[in-house]
Enzyme design. Structure first.
Site, PDB file in Angstrom:
ATOM      1  N   HIS A  62      -5.803   2.455   1.752  1.00  0.00           N
ATOM      2  CA  HIS A  62      -5.065   3.630   2.232  1.00  0.00           C
ATOM      3  C   HIS A  62      -5.677   4.214   3.511  1.00  0.00           C
ATOM      4  CE1 HIS A  62      -3.377   3.262  -1.659  1.00  0.00           C
ATOM      5  NE2 HIS A  62      -4.201   4.043  -2.310  1.00  0.00           N
ATOM      6  N   ASP A  67       0.903  -1.143   0.000  1.00  0.00           N
ATOM      7  CA  ASP A  67       0.000   0.000   0.000  1.00  0.00           C
ATOM      8  C   ASP A  67       0.940   1.189   0.000  1.00  0.00           C
ATOM      9  OD1 ASP A  67      -1.516   2.219   0.633  1.00  0.00           O
ATOM     10  OD2 ASP A  67      -2.945   1.057   1.800  1.00  0.00           O
ATOM     11  N   HIS A  68       1.023   1.887  -1.124  1.00  0.00           N
ATOM     12  CA  HIS A  68       2.089   2.890  -1.240  1.00  0.00           C
ATOM     13  C   HIS A  68       1.947   4.019  -0.226  1.00  0.00           C
ATOM     14  CE1 HIS A  68      -0.849   4.870  -3.931  1.00  0.00           C
ATOM     15  NE2 HIS A  68      -0.289   5.982  -3.500  1.00  0.00           N
TER      16      HIS A  68
END
Lengths: 378, 510
Positions: free
Chosen positions: B259, B196-197
C-alpha cells in the site's frame, strides 16, 4: 418522477423566511452557523449553483424528486424561483437540505426560494447574480414547460449547463430552439436514457460487415409508439434520428408525412463509413402510449445487411435486442444477436446516474439541431 | 474505415459477459468484501448480462446454500441495504462448485459447469478466477486451471481468461520471484491481476488527476519547491484475528511493501504516456521504485525505526500489548510500527526526504500523504511580531475522510500584521455528495473489463521487495537494530521522531 410517498434521501432541516434580497448571503451564513453548532456535523456544501424557475406551486412540488437527487449528487446552492401571480413583494425563504454521509455527517445544500410576480421577473437575474457561489459552475434545471422564452434566455445566460427532459418540452419547440442556440452544455435526460440505444448501434457498427455496408445504406427506420404528443414520434425518437443522420454525415430535410430525405453532406476529412447517396429516413408509429417511446431502429443497406435494435419485454424487464440480419432472395437470416437489459428509470434516477457515472453529451447539440431541422425549426 | 457512431460517445462501463470463479468462496474476504462488492456492482447496473459467480471451495454446498450464505454476508457487510429486486436478479447468477485446489479432477468438473452455464445463457463467457485463498494454494490452483484447459492464450483464444490474486505477493524478494514464476508458468503476465485494494480508493486515483489535470502543481512537483513528503498509514486496531498471519509478516511486509510504496510511486511518477494504457502508468511506477535509494547496512539505524506496541488505551479502553495478543508468540520480535526515511535518487526528487510510517494501535485510523513545500523567505515580515512562517503543505487524506486540503499563510483580522496558517479544504462528500464505492467494486469491474491500470505488475512487486531487502536482512541479522516499544494509543516510539530531526522536520500531527 418518483412515486407519491417515495422517501426522500435529503430532508429540510432548517429554514428562515422574511429575508431581504440584500442579506441573502448573510442570512445563509447565520443559518449554517446555527446548524454547525449542533451535535451532528452539518457540512455546508457548495459544489455549484442550480437555478430553477417554475410558474406554480404544483410545478415546484413536481420537481421535488429532481431537487432531492441533485442535493445528493451535486450538493449546491439552489435558487428556486416561483412565479406567484398576486405577490406584491419579493418573498425569500432560505433553508438547508441535508442528506446523510457516512460517519454520521450531513451534507447540506443551500436552498434559496424566491417568489414574485411575473412582472418583477426582471429583478431575478440581479438577485441571483449577487448571490451565486463564485467560480462554481451553474446549472439551470428546466422543469416547467410553461416558462416564457424570455425568462429562459435570462436564466440560461447565467448557466454553464441546462438540465431538462425534452419530453416535457415537446409542446414547446420554441424553447428547444432557444436551447439549441445557447452555447451552454445541454443535458437532456432523454439523451441519457437513450445511451444504451446509441451504444448498441455503435457496437453493431463495429462489426466489419456492417462498416463495409454503410456506404450502401438506403433506409433508416425509427419505430415508435403512437401518442398525443405534439411531436407525434417523441423527442427521443427525433433526437436519435438526428444523431444517426449527423454521425453518418447526412443532411436531413424537413419531414414530409412520415419520411425525411437525407442527402450526403460534402465529404468529411476523416475516413468514416458513410452513405454515398440519398437515404430515406422513415418514422413509423405503433400502439398508443404517452409519452411515446422508441420501439426499434433499423438501418437497411442495398447489399442486404440490416442492423436492427429493438426494444422488447423479457420476463417483466425491458431489453434491447440488437441484431445483424442478412437479406437475400426474400429471406432473412440473423448473423449476430445480443440482448441487454435496459432500465425504465424516472428522471431523478437518470439525473443521479448522469452525475454519478457520466454520459457523453458531446453529440447532443448537433443531434438536437438536426431533429429540429426535421421539424422545420432548424 | 472508422465507425461513424463511435466518436463522442461514452463507452459503457459494463464488461463483456463473464463468469467470476471465486476460490475460497467460504472465506472471510469473499464474505466481507467480494460478495458485497459484486452486489453493489449489480445494484449500480455495472454487471454484464449473463454474469455468473461460481463460488469454489472444498466444502460441499448446494447452489441454494451458497446463495443463502451470500445473502447473509451481503446483508451484513454491504455499504447499501439489500434491495429485494436487485438481490433476486443477482442471486440468479450465483452458483457453487466444490473444488479442492490440489485435485485436477475437480477442475475438469468446474470446466464442465462453466461450459453449461455459458450454454444456458447463450453467452460465450469470459472466465475470471479470483484466488481468495492462502498464497500456498496459488501454485496448485494456477497449475490445475491450466492443466484442465481453463486457461486460454491471451490472443487468439475463444475467450478471455485471467486471474486475480491478493497479497501477500511473497514474503521477500526470492519468494516473490518464485510466486511470479509459478503464476507465469500458467498465465501470461497480461492475464494476472494483482490486487492492492488501496489502488481502488478514489483518493489514491485522484493523486493522478490532481497532479496531471491541474496546471498549478506540476511545475512545483520537484526538489526545487518541495521540501519533504510524509506518508502515514495509521491504524487504531491491533492485530485481532489476523495475529497468526501478522506475527509471521509484520507491518513492513503487510503495509509498507504494498500500500505505502504504491501510494509513494503514484505520487512521484513522471507523467505517463497515457492514462488509458495500463503499462504506461505501471512503467513509470516501476521507475520510481527502482530509483529509491537502497539502504546500506550502516543506514538502517539512522533511516528506519521499528517498534512493537505495549498495553495502553485506545478510545478510552484498555488494550493489551502485542505480545499479549492471542496467537502471538510471547517473545515475538515482529514489528507493529515502522518508520523510514527514503529518498528517490532521480533528477526530479534528489535531496527530498520522504518519510513513511505505518503502525497499529496508534491513536486513530488515518491514511494520509502530505507534501511540504519549501518555505517562503520571511524577511518581509521580520520585526512585525511574526513567528516563523508555516510551510505550505498539500495533504491528501486517503481514509477515513477522503479529501484534499492545502495549508497557506494568511493574515488574521486586526490592526497588526500577523501571519497564521489556514486550511483550504476539499472533502469528497461536500463536493460530490455520493459515497465512494468500495475499492473492490472498482477493481473487480476493471479486471472484468481487462483494464490492468490499477493492478500491480510483477516487476513492481520485485522492485518493492528489492527495496526492502536490506532492511529485512538487517532485522534478521545476528546483530539487529533495536526493536523499540510504544504504548498503545501513542504515535509510536521516539526513535521515529529522531529520524526526522537531522533535517529539522517533525511528523505531522494527524
Amino acid at each position: 418522477m418518483a412515486e407519491a410517498g417515495t422517501p426522500k434521501s435529503s430532508v429540510e432541516i432548517a429554514q428562515c423566511s422574511g429575508v431581504k434580497p440584500t442579506n441573502i448571503a448573510a442570512s445563509l451564513d447565520s443559518l449554517f452557523s446555527d446548524l454547525e453548532r449542533g451535535e451532528v456535523k452539518h457540512r455546508r456544501c457548495g459544489g455549484g449553483n442550480v437555478l430553477q424557475v417554475v410558474t406554480s406551486e404544483e410545478r415546484l412540488r413536481q420537481s421535488e424528486d429532481l431537487i432531492d437527487a441533485l442535493c445528493s449528487v451535486r450538493p449546491s446552492r439552489f435558487f428556486r424561483v416561483l412565479i406567484a401571480p398576486n405577490q406584491r413583494e419579493i418573498g425569500i425563504k432560505l433553508s438547508a437540505r441535508c442528506h446523510a454521509l457516512s460517519g454520521g455527517e450531513q451534507s447540506c445544500s443551500e436552498i434559496v426560494e424566491l417568489s414574485l410576480a411575473a412582472s418583477r421577473f426582471s429583478l431575478v437575474p440581479n438577485i441571483i447574480r449577487a448571490n451565486l457561489i463564485g467560480a462554481a459552475p451553474t446549472a439551470l434545471l428546466l422543469t416547467d414547460p410553461e416558462i416564457s422564452r424570455e425568462w429562459l434566455v435570462l436564466v440560461a445566460a447565467m448557466s454553464e449547463e441546462v438540465l431538462y427532459d425534452s419530453t416535457i418540452l415537446e409542446g414547446r419547440t420554441d424553447l428547444l430552439v432557444e436551447l439549441a442556440r445557447t452555447p451552454t452544455n445541454l443535458i437532456d435526460l432523454q439523451w441519457i436514457r437513450m445511451g444504451p440505444w446509441r451504444e448498441q448501434i455503435r457496437r453493431l457498427a463495429d462489426r466489419p460487415e456492417v462498416l463495409e455496408s454503410l456506404p450502401h445504406l438506403v433506409e433508416i427506420e425509427i419505430r415508435t409508439t403512437s401518442s398525443q404528443s405534439p411531436m407525434k414520434y417523441g423527442s427521443a425518437a427525433l433526437v436519435l434520428a438526428g444523431w444517426i443522420v449527423e454521425r453518418l454525415g447526412l443532411q436531413a430535410r424537413a419531414i414530409q408525412g412520415d419520411r425525411v430525405v437525407c442527402t450526403p453532406k460534402s465529404r468529411p476529412a476523416i475516413s468514416i463509413a458513410r452513405p454515398l447517396s440519398e437515404v430515406s429516413l422513415r418514422f413509423s408509429a405503433g400502439v398508443m402510449r404517452d409519452p411515446p417511446i422508441v420501439a426499434g431502429v433499423s438501418l437497411r443497406t442495398e447489399s442486404g445487411v440490416e442492423l436492427v435494435v429493438e426494444r422488447r419485454a423479457e420476463g417483466g424487464h425491458a431489453v434491447l435486442e440488437s441484431m445483424i440480419q442478412h437479406r437475400s432472395a426474400g429471406r432473412s437470416q440473423t448473423a449476430f444477436r445480443v440482448t441487454r437489459a435496459i432500465e425504465v428509470d424516472d428522471s431523478a434516477v437518470v439525473l443521479e446516474r448522469y452525475y454519478g457515472i457520466g454520459e457523453s453529451t458531446t453529440n447532443y447539440a448537433v443531434a438536437l439541431k438536426a431533429a429540429l431541422g426535421m421539424l422545420g425549426r432548424g | 474505415m472508422e465507425n461513424p457512431f463511435a466518436e463522442g460517445e461514452s463507452r459503457l462501463l459494463r464488461p463483456p459477459p463473464t463468469a467470476l470463479v471465486i476460490f475460497g468462496a467460504t472465506g472471510d474476504l469473499t464474505q466481507r468484501k467480494l460478495l458485497p462488492a459484486l452486489y453493489n456492482l449489480a445494484h449500480d447496473e455495472y454487471l454484464p448480462e449473463g454474469f455468473v459467480v461460481v463460488g469454489a471451495a472444498r466444502s460441499s454446498l448446494t447452489d441454494d446454500e451458497f446463495r443463502a450464505a451470500s445473502y447473509e454476508s451481503i446483508k451484513k457487510f454491504s455499504r447499501r441495504p439489500v434491495e429485494d429486486a436487485v438481490w433476486e436478479k443477482f442471486a440468479k447468477g450465483l452458483y457453487y462448485q466444490a473444488v479442492d485446489g490440489n485435485n485436477e479432477a475437480d477442475f475438469h468438473g468446474l470446466k464442465d459447469r462453466l461450459a453449461t452455464l455459458g450454454t444456458e445463457r447463450s453467452q460465450n463467457l469470459n472466465y475470471l478466477y479470483y484466488l481468495s485463498v492462502a498464497p500456498s494454494f496459488f501454485g496448485a490452483i494456477a497449475a490445475n486451471l491450466h492443466a484442465s484447459g481453463l486457461v486460454e492464450a491471451p490472443q487468439g483464444g475463444s475467450r478471455s481468461t485471467s486471474v486475480i490474486i491478493e497479497k501477500p505477493f511473497g514474503h521477500d524478494l526470492d519468494s516473490a520471484r518464485e510466486l511470479n514464476q509459478v503464476l507465469r508458468a500458467n498465465f501470461n503476465e497480461s492475464q494476472i491481476y494483482r490486487i492492492d485494494h488501496y489502488l481502488g480508493k478514489e483518493t489514491v486515483q485522484n493523486i493522478l488527476v490532481m497532479r496531471f489535470a491541474n496546471g498549478i502543481f506540476e511545475p512545483l512537483w520537484n526538489n526545487r519547491f518541495i521540501d519533504h513528503i510524509e506518508i502515514s498509514v495509521s491504524e487504531s486496531i491491533g492485530v485481532g484475528s489476523r495475529a497468526g498471519y501478522f506475527d509471521q509478516s509484520g507491518i513492513l511486509r503487510d503495509i509498507v511493501q504494498n500500500h505505502l510504496l504504491q501510494m509513494l510511486s503514484l505520487l512521484c511518477i513522471e507523467p505517463p504516456l497515457s492514462l488509458s494504457d495500463a503499462n504506461s502508468i505501471r512503467d513509470e511506477k516501476v521507475k520510481v521504485l527502482r530509483s529509491i535509494k537502497r539502504l546500506k547496512v550502516e543506514d538502517i539505524t539512522t533511516s528506519t525505526a521499528r517498534a512493537q506496541y505495549t498495553r495502553g488505551f485506545i478510545d478510552g479502553a484498555d488494550v493489551p500489548g502485542y505480545r499479549e495478543e492471542k496467537d502471538v508468540a510471547p517473545q515475538s520480535a515482529t514489528e507493529t510500527f515502522v518508520a523510514m526515511k527514503l529518498e528517490i535518487d532521480n533528477w526530479r526528487w534528489a535531496g527530498v526526504p520522504i518519510y513513511v510510517r505505518a503502525g497499529k494501535r496508534l491513536p486513530k485510523r488515518i491514511t494520509q500523504i502530505t507534501v511540504f513545500f519549501t518555505k517562503a523567505p520571511a524577511s518581509l515580515f521580520r520585526g512585525r511580531q511574526v513567528a516563523e512562517l508555516e510551510q505550505n503543505s498539500l495533504t491528501i487524506q486517503v481514509q477515513p475522510n477522503e479529501g484534499i486540503s492545502f495549508r497557506i499563510n494568511s493574515k488574521p483580522p486586526g490592526p497588526r500584521m500577523r501571519v497564521k496558517g489556514v486550511t483550504m479544504d476539499f472533502a469528497y462528500g461536500s463536493q460530490f455528495g455520493v459515497a465512494s464505492a468500495e475499492a473492490y467494486e472498482r477493481l473487480i469491474l476493471d479486471a472484468m473489463r481487462g483494464d490492468a491500470t490499477l493492478f500491480i505488475r510483477d516487476d513492481e512487486i520485485e522492485e518493492a521487495w528489492d527495496l526492502l531487502a536490506p532492511v529485512l536482512d538487517a532485522w534478521n541479522s545476528s546483530s539487529p537494530p533495536p526493536l523499540y516499544t510504544y504504548e498503545s494509543g501513542t504515535w509510536g516510539p521516539s526513535a521515529a521522531a529522531a529520524l526526522l530531526r537531522p533535517r529539522g522536520h517533525r511528523w505531522m500531527r494527524l
